[in-house]
Design an enzyme around this catalytic site. Structure first.
Site, PDB file in Angstrom:
ATOM      1  CG  HIS A   9      53.248   9.576  38.384  1.00 25.19           C
ATOM      2  ND1 HIS A   9      53.810   9.592  37.150  1.00 25.19           N
ATOM      3  CD2 HIS A   9      51.979  10.052  38.205  1.00 25.19           C
ATOM      4  CE1 HIS A   9      52.948  10.057  36.260  1.00 25.19           C
ATOM      5  NE2 HIS A   9      51.832  10.349  36.884  1.00 25.19           N
ATOM      6  CD  GLU A  45      57.218   9.513  36.832  1.00 30.18           C
ATOM      7  OE1 GLU A  45      56.462   8.531  36.674  1.00 30.18           O
ATOM      8  OE2 GLU A  45      56.793  10.669  37.027  1.00 30.18           O
TER       9      GLU A  45
END
Length: 411
Positions: free
Chosen positions: A294, A271
């Site tokens: 997220h 990420e």
């Protein structure tokens, strides 16, 4: 929680907050008398992180800042780490344990936010809203009801029936879903949820699967190519747990082959660390897929509650030594004592240390008003409440004991 006077001036206790920790945490620290607060909007790493932690007593992070063994070793003055999120994967807990650094998190504060997003994405996927939305943005007017369904009456399979999984279960039943769950531990079902004995059975019997498992070696790649081959009837898959739980490339193949008819993914193996870094995933532009950055627990309510929860735990530890909720040093729940000095002694859990502590105290003829002990495999944690006039001599002697990791006098 009333402010407690500590032996170390509160305005000298440096607290570092990274990754835009909620203002509720900042307000809580200030309300309790802590003013030496340094805030950073994003995650830090390398020399930049080492520099801000050089003289910090407490660091507050979310999921991006990596508190590795090397970072913890360099942060000589650090006494506590606050993870303002559900997990602690970003912290080397073994290193924190051995360094006598207490690690707290907020395992329950964003439960509702994640659960609501699971239900929301399940509805979006079963109605094929991602494809309808894309078509409408492209100027297409697709009103067809083909492959668009109600969620009522479908079976939801929950993989991991912990705090979030069970909350999802309750919300799902209220929406008219039937719920089954699979967990490696024996969990009491809530409502009408039914326990299933194998992951394969859960997948084969469910219309929608949602993942809520912790991040560890046992869950890494849990849904690999083999397990994803058990999806054969176009089930929906939602992952809001950990990024390394699902084999993303195998999931893409299952989606393209229509064995899985839609997916919502909020967590990824890799990420971006901040907004400037570009996000890339093999699931981009795949039909009926929702990708979110997220944000399962990223509501203002959840972040506010997390800020209150973790900051309160940190303050209790700083001011009283209470370590309930710690993921590193042993847990102790400690009462407040009047007209005493409290000393914390963290040491390697080897034979003879406690005996030596008591021997030194006996030789000093110290009046002990309270003594508390807890241990784990590596570390022992002793808290002593002693008469005020005995504290300086006792502190000096306790620091000399072999296998001592950290000694602090609180008040």
């Amino acid at each position: 929680m009333a402010p407690l006077k500590t032996s170390f001036p509160k305005d000298k206790i440096k607290i570092v907050l990274l990754e835009s920790i909620s203002v509720s945490a900042v307000d809580t620290f200030k309300k309790m008398g802590y003013t030496h607060i340094e805030q950073h909007a994003g995650a830090l790493s390398g020399e930049e992180l080492d520099e801000v932690l050089k003289d910090a007593k407490v660091v507050c992070i979310r999921s991006k800042t990596q508190m590795t063994e090397a970072v913890i070793k360099k942060a000589k003055k650090l006494v506590a780490i606050g993870c303002f999120c559900i997990g602690t994967n970003q912290v080397d807990l073994d290193a924190a344990n051995k360094a006598g650094v207490c690690v707290f998190n907020a395992p329950f504060s964003n439960t509702r936010s994640v659960a609501e997003l699971v239900i929301a994405t399940a509805i979006m996927l079963i109605r094929r809203i991602p494809d309808k939305d894309k078509a409408a943005h492209a100027g297409e007017w697709d009103k067809s009801s083909v492959n668009s369904h109600e969620i009522r009456g479908k079976r939801l399979g929950v993989i991991g029936y912990g705090h979030i999984g069970s909350q999802v279960s309750i919300l799902a039943e209220a929406m008219g879903l039937k719920v089954s769950y699979y967990d490696v531990d024996n969990k009491l079902p809530l409502g009408n949820a039914e326990k299933v004995d194998s992951l394969k059975t859960l997948i084969e019997e469910s219309d929608i699967l949602t993942l809520h498992v912790p991040g560890n070696s046992g869950t890494q790649n849990l849904l690999d190519k083999k397990v994803l081959s058990w999806f054969t009837k176009g089930q929906l898959l939602i992952n809001m747990s950990r990024g390394d739980v699902v084999d993303i490339d195998a999931l893409k193949i299952a989606l393209e082959e229509k064995r899985i008819s839609g997916a919502a993914v909020d967590v990824f193996p890799e990420e971006p660390k901040n907004k400037e870094e570009k996000f890339s995933s093999s699931l981009q532009n795949v039909s009926n897929v929702i990708l979110t950055p997220h944000i399962g627990g990223s509501t203002e309510e959840a972040q506010w509650n997390i800020g209150l929860d973790v900051s309160s735990k940190l303050i209790k530890y700083i001011e009283s030594g209470t370590s309930i909720g710690s993921h590193s040093i042993p847990e102790l729940s400690l009462p407040k004592m009047e007209d005493t000095h409290r000393i914390l002694h963290i040491h390697k859990n080897v034979s003879g240390v406690l005996s030596e502590i008591n021997s030194k105290i006996s030789k000093l003829n110290v009046n002990i008003l309270g003594q508390y002990l807890s241990t784990n495999f590596d570390v022992g944690y002793v808290v002593l409440d002693i008469a005020k006039n005995d504290s300086l001599y006792t502190l000096k002697e306790l620091k000399r004991i072999d296998h001592t990791i950290k000694v602090r006098i609180l008040y």
